[in-house]
Design an enzyme around this catalytic site. Structure first.
Site, PDB file in Angstrom:
ATOM      1  N   TYR A 166       7.124   8.143 -10.827  1.00 16.39           N
ATOM      2  CA  TYR A 166       5.703   8.512 -10.750  1.00 16.39           C
ATOM      3  C   TYR A 166       5.544  10.041 -10.794  1.00 16.39           C
ATOM      4  CZ  TYR A 166       1.038   8.512  -8.482  1.00 16.39           C
ATOM      5  OH  TYR A 166      -0.285   8.688  -8.160  1.00 16.39           O
ATOM      6  N   LYS A 170       3.651  12.176 -13.605  1.00 20.69           N
ATOM      7  CA  LYS A 170       2.492  12.982 -13.205  1.00 20.69           C
ATOM      8  C   LYS A 170       2.718  14.464 -13.498  1.00 20.69           C
ATOM      9  CE  LYS A 170      -0.577  10.116 -11.377  1.00 20.69           C
ATOM     10  NZ  LYS A 170      -1.775   9.771 -12.182  1.00 20.69           N
TER      11      LYS A 170
HETATM   12  P1  NAI Z   1      -6.189   1.901  -8.043  1.00 21.36           P
HETATM   13  O1  NAI Z   1      -4.976   1.042  -8.100  1.00 21.36           O
HETATM   14  O2  NAI Z   1      -7.232   1.607  -7.037  1.00 21.36           O
HETATM   15  O3  NAI Z   1      -6.906   1.972  -9.476  1.00 21.36           O
HETATM   16  C1  NAI Z   1      -6.168   2.163 -10.669  1.00 21.36           C
HETATM   17  C2  NAI Z   1      -6.824   1.354 -11.756  1.00 21.36           C
HETATM   18  O4  NAI Z   1      -6.108   1.603 -12.987  1.00 21.36           O
HETATM   19  C3  NAI Z   1      -6.768  -0.149 -11.512  1.00 21.36           C
HETATM   20  O5  NAI Z   1      -8.058  -0.704 -11.573  1.00 21.36           O
HETATM   21  C4  NAI Z   1      -5.868  -0.675 -12.614  1.00 21.36           C
HETATM   22  O6  NAI Z   1      -6.202  -1.974 -13.080  1.00 21.36           O
HETATM   23  C5  NAI Z   1      -6.052   0.380 -13.691  1.00 21.36           C
HETATM   24  N1  NAI Z   1      -4.935   0.397 -14.644  1.00 21.36           N
HETATM   25  C6  NAI Z   1      -3.623   0.371 -14.345  1.00 21.36           C
HETATM   26  N2  NAI Z   1      -2.897   0.342 -15.474  1.00 21.36           N
HETATM   27  C7  NAI Z   1      -3.775   0.390 -16.500  1.00 21.36           C
HETATM   28  C8  NAI Z   1      -3.617   0.422 -17.906  1.00 21.36           C
HETATM   29  N3  NAI Z   1      -2.406   0.361 -18.481  1.00 21.36           N
HETATM   30  N4  NAI Z   1      -4.722   0.502 -18.680  1.00 21.36           N
HETATM   31  C9  NAI Z   1      -5.956   0.540 -18.108  1.00 21.36           C
HETATM   32  N5  NAI Z   1      -6.155   0.482 -16.780  1.00 21.36           N
HETATM   33  C10 NAI Z   1      -5.073   0.418 -15.981  1.00 21.36           C
HETATM   34  O7  NAI Z   1      -5.634   3.401  -7.839  1.00 21.36           O
HETATM   35  P2  NAI Z   1      -6.379   4.747  -7.393  1.00 21.36           P
HETATM   36  O8  NAI Z   1      -5.875   5.113  -6.079  1.00 21.36           O
HETATM   37  O9  NAI Z   1      -7.821   4.645  -7.632  1.00 21.36           O
HETATM   38  O10 NAI Z   1      -5.721   5.786  -8.436  1.00 21.36           O
HETATM   39  C11 NAI Z   1      -6.424   6.368  -9.524  1.00 21.36           C
HETATM   40  C12 NAI Z   1      -5.568   7.476 -10.116  1.00 21.36           C
HETATM   41  O11 NAI Z   1      -5.357   8.497  -9.145  1.00 21.36           O
HETATM   42  C13 NAI Z   1      -4.189   7.008 -10.545  1.00 21.36           C
HETATM   43  O12 NAI Z   1      -3.805   7.710 -11.712  1.00 21.36           O
HETATM   44  C14 NAI Z   1      -3.308   7.433  -9.399  1.00 21.36           C
HETATM   45  O13 NAI Z   1      -1.970   7.578  -9.780  1.00 21.36           O
HETATM   46  C15 NAI Z   1      -3.972   8.738  -9.031  1.00 21.36           C
HETATM   47  N6  NAI Z   1      -3.667   9.176  -7.679  1.00 21.36           N
HETATM   48  C16 NAI Z   1      -4.164   8.483  -6.612  1.00 21.36           C
HETATM   49  C17 NAI Z   1      -3.891   8.906  -5.341  1.00 21.36           C
HETATM   50  C18 NAI Z   1      -4.480   8.259  -4.155  1.00 21.36           C
HETATM   51  O14 NAI Z   1      -4.304   8.794  -3.051  1.00 21.36           O
HETATM   52  N7  NAI Z   1      -5.191   7.139  -4.295  1.00 21.36           N
HETATM   53  C19 NAI Z   1      -2.975  10.063  -5.098  1.00 21.36           C
HETATM   54  C20 NAI Z   1      -2.580  10.757  -6.278  1.00 21.36           C
HETATM   55  C21 NAI Z   1      -2.910  10.306  -7.522  1.00 21.36           C
END
Ligand code: NAI
Length: 305
Positions: A166, A170
């Site tokens: 990851y 990133k």
């Molecule tokens: P989440 O799991 O709630 O939402 C991620 C969404 O991306 C999901 O709805 C999923 O279905 C969708 N997704 C996954 N693979 C996909 C694909 N191949 N094509 C289209 N959609 C896809 O996660 P969250 O926490 O909302 O994360 C959002 C972004 O922020 C991510 O990139 C995550 O890595 C990043 N992030 C989040 C952090 C956190 O504290 N929540 C920390 C650092 C980064």
């Protein structure tokens, strides 16, 4: 000053069916953007597919009087990226804002990490930003306007146990953004990167509950909306954001030292004897290109003349 509005603008948010991306999509729509809600509807580890994630968010937006369409493609393939942007063009005629947000995790220490764990993370986060950004960029260049936001992580910037795949993906986004910033500077396209921390299904098992309570995903979106607005004229920047804390972070170069005159040999002992100057972060500077870094040895060129 007037409120930030997105009337007449078209926004694409990837992974907008849940978590942080869902709030980006809703708030963009509330302020007038027509929004493509992309989501493959996978589990936090990237398994399965479910259209209801994107559909639900589109319904939420429409119920409050906003304009949105769902897209169910994966960001992981070139066709998927093309289709996501094509759905913006087919539904709304263009694209002005792209928020690369889709993501999954497959955490393991490196010695237990499989090739599949590695490939799937790279393909969603890093390739997934390339596949969607490329077709969006073509349109943005033609119209001489665009705002692109990448979503990195503190795991990449500072490290986090068990997230080598990851963090590598990133951090790749940072390189992508730096180059894209140079390649788009004359087209009024502004690329920036956020490093959020927010309560979502991705973090509910990883962060202790008292801290999780502070990490409202609603606190991430205001930064994204500002960066996505016409008012933002900054590019190539990385921002931490969590719990109401916002700050810039950057890759920096210290003043370092020059050993020798560019003609003689340099030994490992010379490195050892200068270690303090080499390893300390004195007078750090943010460099805007690799060419700028060559400036550090320009005194040697003057000696040459
Ligand atoms: P989440 O799991 O709630 O939402 C991620 C969404 O991306 C999901 O709805 C999923 O279905 C969708 N997704 C996954 N693979 C996909 C694909 N191949 N094509 C289209 N959609 C896809 O996660 P969250 O926490 O909302 O994360 C959002 C972004 O922020 C991510 O990139 C995550 O890595 C990043 N992030 C989040 C952090 C956190 O504290 N929540 C920390 C650092 C980064």
């Amino acid at each position: 000053m007037a409120d930030i509005k997105f009337d007449g603008k078209v926004a694409v948010v990837t992974g907008a069916g849940a978590g942080i991306g869902r709030i980006h999509a809703i708030e963009l729509a509330k302020r007038g953007a027509r929004v493509v809600v992309n989501d493959l509807g996978v589990t936090v580890n990237g398994d399965g597919e479910n259209r209801s994630a994107a559909e639900k968010v589109v319904k939420e937006i429409r119920d409050m009087g906003g304009v949105a369409v769902a897209n169910f493609d994966s960001v992981s393939s070139m066709d998927g990226g093309e289709n996501i942007i094509q759905s913006a063009v087919a539904s709304f005629g263009s694209v002005d804002i792209l928020v690369n947000n889709a993501g999954i995790i497959r955490d393991r220490t490196l010695n237990k990490m499989t090739e599949d764990d590695w490939d799937r993370i790279i393909s969603v986060h890093l390739k997934g930003a390339f596949t969607v950004t490329k077709p969006a960029l073509k349109i943005m260049k033609e119209k001489n306007y665009g705002r692109i936001i990448f979503t990195t992580s503190g795991s990449a910037l500072y490290g986090n146990f068990g997230q080598a795949n990851y963090a590598a993906a990133k951090m790749g986004l940072i390189g992508l953004m730096h180059v894209l910033t140079l390649e788009t500077s004359k087209y009024n396209i502004k690329c920036n990167t956020i490093a959020p921390n927010a309560a979502s299904r991705m973090t509910e098992e990883l962060i202790p509950p008292p801290m999780l309570k502070l990490l409202k995903p609603e606190y991430i979106t205001p930064l994204v909306l500002y960066l996505a607005s016409e008012e933002n004229i900054d590019a190539g920047m990385i921002f931490n954001c969590f719990g109401g804390f916002y700050s810039r972070t950057a890759v920096m170069c210290s003043s370092g030292t020059i050993i020798g005159d560019g003609k003689g040999e340099i030994s490992p002992e010379d490195i050892r004897d200068n270690w303090q100057k080499i390893s300390s972060i004195d007078n750090p500077r943010i460099l805007n290109s690799i060419a700028e870094s060559f400036g550090y040895i320009s005194p040697l060129l003057k000696v040459e003349k």
